[in-house]
Design a protein around this motif. Structure first.
Motif, mmCIF file in Angstrom:
data_model
loop_
_atom_site.group_PDB
_atom_site.id
_atom_site.type_symbol
_atom_site.label_atom_id
_atom_site.label_comp_id
_atom_site.label_asym_id
_atom_site.label_seq_id
_atom_site.Cartn_x
_atom_site.Cartn_y
_atom_site.Cartn_z
ATOM 1 N N GLU A 291 -108.388 -20.771 92.863
ATOM 2 C CA GLU A 291 -108.825 -22.017 91.779
ATOM 3 C C GLU A 291 -109.560 -23.091 93.131
ATOM 4 N N GLY A 292 -108.811 -23.315 94.264
ATOM 5 C CA GLY A 292 -108.740 -24.402 95.302
ATOM 6 C C GLY A 292 -107.331 -25.398 94.781
ATOM 7 N N ALA A 293 -107.465 -26.271 95.643
ATOM 8 C CA ALA A 293 -106.007 -27.140 96.000
ATOM 9 C C ALA A 293 -107.237 -28.142 95.655
ATOM 10 N N THR A 294 -106.722 -29.466 95.294
ATOM 11 C CA THR A 294 -106.890 -30.814 95.445
ATOM 12 C C THR A 294 -105.834 -31.505 96.404
ATOM 13 N N GLY A 295 -106.396 -32.531 96.476
ATOM 14 C CA GLY A 295 -105.889 -33.237 98.116
ATOM 15 C C GLY A 295 -106.361 -35.637 97.519
ATOM 16 N N TRP A 296 -106.263 -35.773 98.701
ATOM 17 C CA TRP A 296 -106.230 -37.495 98.443
ATOM 18 C C TRP A 296 -106.502 -38.061 99.984
ATOM 19 N N VAL A 297 -106.997 -39.265 99.855
ATOM 20 C CA VAL A 297 -107.373 -40.305 101.331
ATOM 21 C C VAL A 297 -107.239 -41.406 101.153
#
Length: 401
Positions: A291-297
């Protein structure tokens, strides 16, 4: 950051989770000045530095050698520019946003995580940045730069980034292909008590990713833009998962310890966790689910009432440079926004591979976090989504009650 540097583990954790105590400042920050403040304008040219720079950060994102004398990208900046840094370190993202929104205080810049950046933009507490005045801006990862654009304007300079993976012990868990391994009760039950989860309201987004594929009638498009019904459904997923969760981790070191000690075999993790455990010869892997993965900046933003814009632009250039990016990444255990930090003899190739620096194919799989807002955003004209306060209430009710 290396496994033996336990202090660095805690510093890196505080950078994102903001759970550690505030680190020592670099001096009294004149951001506490109570004089009424005007609003800074977008710079078109730069003049000489003003001799001072007031920054607002979470612990670990700016180091002056006070935590570890070997880790210092502040002193060289001060010596080169004459801009003396006053640093205000806060414990939580909420405190950070509140301080920058205080009209009686004046901060030049803030190292903002996504939940803070979104609020500051909505409340007009930051001003656009002129990227032409930031040497090396175009060397920063294009996808990360685009995340900080609104209506053709640039509101931040990417600093560091990371992703949230599904990590598993290869001896105990078959390779998981989906977030269902964590969120489907029938699957999670197999590893009851040995599952770990990030202790953050933004972890709701992973439950939303799972629901986006499983319950298409919910019509979830963006896992960070959820209607009340979608948020409630994600909350129910987390509540059903809770009996099988052994630990909600705040510090990355806690996640490492859980896997290293055999208390966990499956859970949410960062590339840092995978890297540290692999270096210690622990049989774990981290995967991006189907389903994909999340991330952050985390990004540097200029405060709307900045008093020292020239010094702030010099700081933006400094922190975007490959050499400083290398220091920040090694200290925090996250990926640099400037892939050139991996060129030459700066970062080791193993580090860059483990953190997917410059891997455009990997970046395309990551859904980067933004602050949940009542305005759904994107192509939708709907205004009935849920804000970060609602996410926080749902997280507490689903995982703590």
């Amino acid at each position: 950051m290396r496994l033996k540097a336990t202090g660095r583990v805690k510093v890196a954790a505080a950078l994102v989770a903001a759970t550690a105590l505030a680190a020592a400042g670099l001096g009294a920050c004149s951001g506490g000045d109570k004089k009424p403040a005007g609003v800074a304008k977008v710079a078109s040219t730069l003049g000489p530095g003003e001799g001072m720079l007031n920054l607002l950060t979470l612990p670990g994102s700016v180091e002056s050698g006070s935590t570890d004398p070997r880790v210092d990208w502040v002193t060289p900046f001060q010596e080169r520019t004459g801009c003396k840094i006053g640093l205000k370190v806060v414990k939580t993202p909420e405190e950070m946003a509140d301080l920058l929104s205080d009209k009686d205080r004046r901060y030049d810049g803030v190292a903002a995580p996504p939940e803070v950046a979104g609020r500051l933009l909505e409340e007009n507490q930051v001003v656009p940045i002129n990227p032409d005045l930031v040497d090396g801006y175009k060397k920063l990862e294009p996808k990360l730069r685009k995340l900080l654009e609104r209506d053709g304007k640039h509101y931040g300079i990417p600093y560091v980034w990371g992703s949230n993976l599904l990590m598993y012990d290869t001896r105990a868990v078959p390779p998981p292909a989906s977030w269902a391994a964590l969120f489907d009760p029938a699957q999670a039950r197999r590893y009851s008590g040995k599952i770990i989860m990030r202790d953050s309201p933004l972890a709701i987004a992973e439950a939303a990713l799972y629901l986006r594929g499983k319950e298409r009638k919910l019509k979830i498009r963006d896992p960070y833009s959820l209607t009340p019904a979608q948020l409630a459904a994600a909350g129910r997923v987390l509540a059903k998962q809770r009996p099988y969760v052994g630990e909600y981790w705040e510090l990355p070191a806690d996640a490492v310890s859980a896997f290293a000690g055999g208390r966990a075999v499956l859970g949410e993790a960062w590339p840092y966790n995978v890297d540290v455990l692999n270096r210690a010869a622990k049989p774990v892997q981290g995967v991006v689910p189907s389903e994909g993965a999340t991330g952050w900046v985390d990004a540097w933003m200029i405060g709307a009432r900045a008093q020292h814009p020239n010094c702030m632009y010099q700081w933006l250039q400094w922190t975007a440079s490959p050499d400083v990016q290398q220091q920040v990444s090694e200290w925090t255990g996250v990926a640099p926004a400037n892939p050139q930090a991996c060129s030459g003899d700066r970062l080791k190739s193993g580090f860059c591979a483990a953190y997917h620096v410059g891997d455009r194919g990997y970046l395309d799989k990551i859904i980067f976090a933004h602050a949940p807002s009542k305005a759904c955003g994107g192509e939708s004209e709907e205004k009935d989504c849920t804000d970060y306060a609602a996410w926080t209430r749902t997280w507490i009710q689903s995982t703590k009650a």
